[in-house]
Design a protein around this motif. Structure first.
Motif, mmCIF file in Angstrom:
data_model
loop_
_atom_site.group_PDB
_atom_site.id
_atom_site.type_symbol
_atom_site.label_atom_id
_atom_site.label_comp_id
_atom_site.label_asym_id
_atom_site.label_seq_id
_atom_site.Cartn_x
_atom_site.Cartn_y
_atom_site.Cartn_z
ATOM 1 N N UNK A 110 0.840 -1.194 0.000
ATOM 2 C CA UNK A 110 0.000 0.000 0.000
ATOM 3 C C UNK A 110 0.877 1.247 0.000
ATOM 4 N N UNK A 111 0.851 1.993 -1.090
ATOM 5 C CA UNK A 111 1.672 3.181 -1.199
ATOM 6 C C UNK A 111 1.332 4.265 -0.203
ATOM 7 N N UNK A 112 0.115 4.257 0.295
ATOM 8 C CA UNK A 112 -0.286 5.268 1.274
ATOM 9 C C UNK A 112 0.288 4.994 2.658
ATOM 10 N N UNK A 113 0.682 3.747 2.912
ATOM 11 C CA UNK A 113 1.232 3.364 4.218
ATOM 12 C C UNK A 113 2.522 2.574 4.015
ATOM 13 N N UNK A 114 3.347 3.043 3.085
ATOM 14 C CA UNK A 114 4.482 2.245 2.644
ATOM 15 C C UNK A 114 5.498 2.001 3.743
ATOM 16 N N UNK A 115 5.781 3.002 4.561
ATOM 17 C CA UNK A 115 6.807 2.828 5.584
ATOM 18 C C UNK A 115 6.415 1.746 6.578
ATOM 19 N N UNK A 116 5.192 1.771 7.065
ATOM 20 C CA UNK A 116 4.757 0.753 8.018
ATOM 21 C C UNK A 116 4.672 -0.614 7.357
ATOM 22 N N UNK A 117 4.316 -0.660 6.068
ATOM 23 C CA UNK A 117 4.268 -1.929 5.351
ATOM 24 C C UNK A 117 5.659 -2.539 5.222
ATOM 25 N N UNK A 118 6.649 -1.711 4.951
ATOM 26 C CA UNK A 118 8.024 -2.204 4.832
ATOM 27 C C UNK A 118 8.519 -2.729 6.170
ATOM 28 N N UNK A 119 8.239 -2.022 7.239
ATOM 29 C CA UNK A 119 8.640 -2.493 8.579
ATOM 30 C C UNK A 119 7.989 -3.827 8.888
#
Length: 205
Positions: A110-119
């Motif tokens: 999800x590009x809108x929540x990319x940082x949390x998705x990567x973590x």
């Protein structure tokens, strides 16, 4: 927990756009695609094989995912660690426009929540979560201190145009050199780990 590593081909003046071929990425009128080809040698191949041997999954931008998807499924040679890894390991694609990735196993983040998705992805993996190419994604990750290690393959050529890995306005960041080698064609391969914000002083003071 996985480490997020970035492996990138760059010219002496920092250009990372379209190393592999003339039509790889002509955005913004770029005419010099394929600049890496004259310097590919066994030393580069050995290093790339080492890197892919540590992969647990891949994090790719949409353009790089589509470039890879158009090539690697047709070059799935037995025993090739690069082809084997890319075709079989999980791929995570950072995109707001890609809905159904055809080359799997792949998951769109999800590009809108990319940082949390990567973590979240890093927490669930062993080995390395590897980024290859993916210029805009690489810059986004560097701007947020999300990259644990950078492998720079520096080619002995200057282009004077093209997308650069480190754009104007990036975070002033200090790095520790943890590995370095040269290949017969004149390429240098440097591995760096970030150590924090850059510091400043006066030489000779």
């Amino acid at each position: 927990m996985a480490e997020l590593t970035l492996t990138t081909f760059v010219t002496l003046d920092g250009v990372m756009q379209a190393p592999g071929g003339p039509d790889e990425d002509r955005s913004d009128g770029f005419e010099y695609g394929g600049w890496a080809a004259p310097y590919v040698d066994e030393g580069m191949g050995d290093f790339v094989t080492e890197v892919f041997g540590r992969a647990g999954a891949f994090l790719l931008g949409r353009k790089t995912y589509e470039i890879f998807a158009g090539y690697w499924p047709e070059h799935d040679e037995p025993g090739d660690p690069v082809a084997g890894g890319l075709n079989r390991l999980p791929k995570y694609v950072a995109s707001t426009t890609l809905d159904e990735p055809a080359w799997g196993p792949a998951t769109v983040l999800d590009g809108e929540h990319l940082q949390s998705e990567i973590v979240r992805v890093k927490d669930a993996l062993d080995g390395e979560l590897q980024v290859h190419g993916s210029g805009q994604l690489a810059q986004w990750l560097l701007a947020r201190d999300l990259v644990d290690e950078i492998n720079l393959l520096v080619f002995p050529v200057v282009l004077g145009a093209g997308r650069r890995l480190f754009p104007t306005g990036g975070l002033p960041t200090a790095y520790q050199l943890t590995g370095s080698r040269a290949t017969p064609s004149g390429m240098t391969i440097q591995t760096y780990r970030p150590t924090g914000r850059a510091t400043f002083g006066t030489v000779g003071a």
